[in-house]
Design a protein around this motif. Structure first.
Motif, PDB file in Angstrom:
ATOM      1  N   PHE A  88       0.854  -1.186   0.000  1.00  0.00           N
ATOM      2  CA  PHE A  88       0.000   0.000   0.000  1.00  0.00           C
ATOM      3  C   PHE A  88       0.890   1.236   0.000  1.00  0.00           C
ATOM      4  CE2 PHE A  88      -4.183  -1.838   0.972  1.00  0.00           C
ATOM      5  CZ  PHE A  88      -3.815  -3.101   1.373  1.00  0.00           C
TER       6      PHE A  88
ATOM      7  N   GLN B 195       0.735   5.721   0.833  1.00  0.00           N
ATOM      8  CA  GLN B 195      -0.024   6.880   1.275  1.00  0.00           C
ATOM      9  C   GLN B 195       0.777   8.131   0.963  1.00  0.00           C
ATOM     10  OE1 GLN B 195      -1.485   6.682   5.309  1.00  0.00           O
ATOM     11  NE2 GLN B 195      -2.974   8.294   4.928  1.00  0.00           N
TER      12      GLN B 195
ATOM     13  N   LYS C  37      -3.313  12.381   1.383  1.00  0.00           N
ATOM     14  CA  LYS C  37      -4.219  11.444   0.705  1.00  0.00           C
ATOM     15  C   LYS C  37      -4.439  10.191   1.536  1.00  0.00           C
ATOM     16  CE  LYS C  37      -3.220  12.943  -4.016  1.00  0.00           C
ATOM     17  NZ  LYS C  37      -2.880  12.503  -5.397  1.00  0.00           N
TER      18      LYS C  37
ATOM     19  N   ARG D 156      -4.853   5.960   2.127  1.00  0.00           N
ATOM     20  CA  ARG D 156      -4.011   4.813   1.804  1.00  0.00           C
ATOM     21  C   ARG D 156      -4.558   4.114   0.564  1.00  0.00           C
ATOM     22  NH1 ARG D 156      -1.588   1.430   6.729  1.00  0.00           N
ATOM     23  NH2 ARG D 156      -0.991   3.582   7.156  1.00  0.00           N
ATOM     24  N   GLU D 157      -3.667   3.799  -0.356  1.00  0.00           N
ATOM     25  CA  GLU D 157      -4.035   3.198  -1.639  1.00  0.00           C
ATOM     26  C   GLU D 157      -3.386   1.829  -1.786  1.00  0.00           C
ATOM     27  OE1 GLU D 157      -2.205   5.187  -4.930  1.00  0.00           O
ATOM     28  OE2 GLU D 157      -3.324   4.081  -6.449  1.00  0.00           O
TER      29      GLU D 157
ATOM     30  N   VAL E  87      -1.657  -0.958  -3.802  1.00  0.00           N
ATOM     31  CA  VAL E  87      -0.813  -0.891  -4.994  1.00  0.00           C
ATOM     32  C   VAL E  87      -0.712  -2.246  -5.673  1.00  0.00           C
ATOM     33  CG1 VAL E  87       1.537  -0.468  -5.800  1.00  0.00           C
ATOM     34  CG2 VAL E  87       0.520   1.036  -4.071  1.00  0.00           C
TER      35      VAL E  87
ATOM     36  N   ALA F 224      -2.824  -2.301  -9.022  1.00  0.00           N
ATOM     37  CA  ALA F 224      -3.638  -1.109  -9.249  1.00  0.00           C
ATOM     38  C   ALA F 224      -3.396  -0.562 -10.650  1.00  0.00           C
ATOM     39  CB  ALA F 224      -3.301  -0.046  -8.205  1.00  0.00           C
TER      40      ALA F 224
ATOM     41  N   SER G 204      -3.046   2.365 -11.562  1.00  0.00           N
ATOM     42  CA  SER G 204      -2.099   3.479 -11.555  1.00  0.00           C
ATOM     43  C   SER G 204      -0.648   3.019 -11.684  1.00  0.00           C
ATOM     44  CB  SER G 204      -2.267   4.300 -10.271  1.00  0.00           C
ATOM     45  OG  SER G 204      -2.079   3.483  -9.127  1.00  0.00           O
TER      46      SER G 204
ATOM     47  N   ASP H 283     -10.456  -2.805  -5.691  1.00  0.00           N
ATOM     48  CA  ASP H 283      -9.645  -2.159  -4.671  1.00  0.00           C
ATOM     49  C   ASP H 283      -9.062  -3.198  -3.722  1.00  0.00           C
ATOM     50  OD1 ASP H 283     -11.850   0.687  -4.407  1.00  0.00           O
ATOM     51  OD2 ASP H 283      -9.980   0.468  -5.528  1.00  0.00           O
TER      52      ASP H 283
END
Length: 129
Positions: free
Chosen positions: A37, A39, A43, A45-46, A48, A61, A63, A110
């Motif tokens: 993940f 951050q 922003k 937490r995303e 990955v 992800a 991105s 997600d």
């Protein structure tokens, strides 16, 4: 005790590469899924990337698709995140985590942070333009 130790962050120019590592102790990485993940400042937490064990599948992800790759070194009980073609938007604190089960917890494309049981301390990645 289960511990995850992330390392490998640093400062890199746009277009460069870094490899993050997450060393696990207290359990065997090949039996569990592992996620990464990040951050960024200001922003949330995303998720990955994630790699399940042989039956668990993988997640990447959008991105970072085509640029980031997760791999497992079973001999060293370590998980790596190879990051290529880095861009300034990749600047963030990166965390490794495990749900302590075989599969990657993905819902609606997600990677779900709340499903992770173990977390390592973050490692900072800064990409300069």
């Amino acid at each position: 005790d289960v511990q995850l130790q992330a390392s490998g962050g640093g400062l890199v120019q746009a277009g460069g590469s870094l490899r993050l590592s997450c060393a696990a102790s207290g359990f065997t990485v090949r039996r569990s899924a592992f996620g990464w993940f990040r951050q960024a400042p200001g922003k949330g937490r995303e998720g990955v990337s994630c790699m399940g064990n042989s039956d668990g599948g993988t997640y990447t992800a959008d991105s970072v698709k085509g640029r980031f790759t997760v791999s497992v070194d079973n001999a060293k009980n370590t998980v790596h995140l190879q990051m290529n073609a880095l861009i300034p938007e990749d600047t963030a604190v990166y965390y490794c985590a495990s749900p302590a089960v075989a599969g990657c917890p993905v819902v609606h494309d997600d990677l779900i942070a709340a499903a992770m049981d173990y977390w390592g301390k973050g490692t900072l990645v800064t990409v300069s333009s």
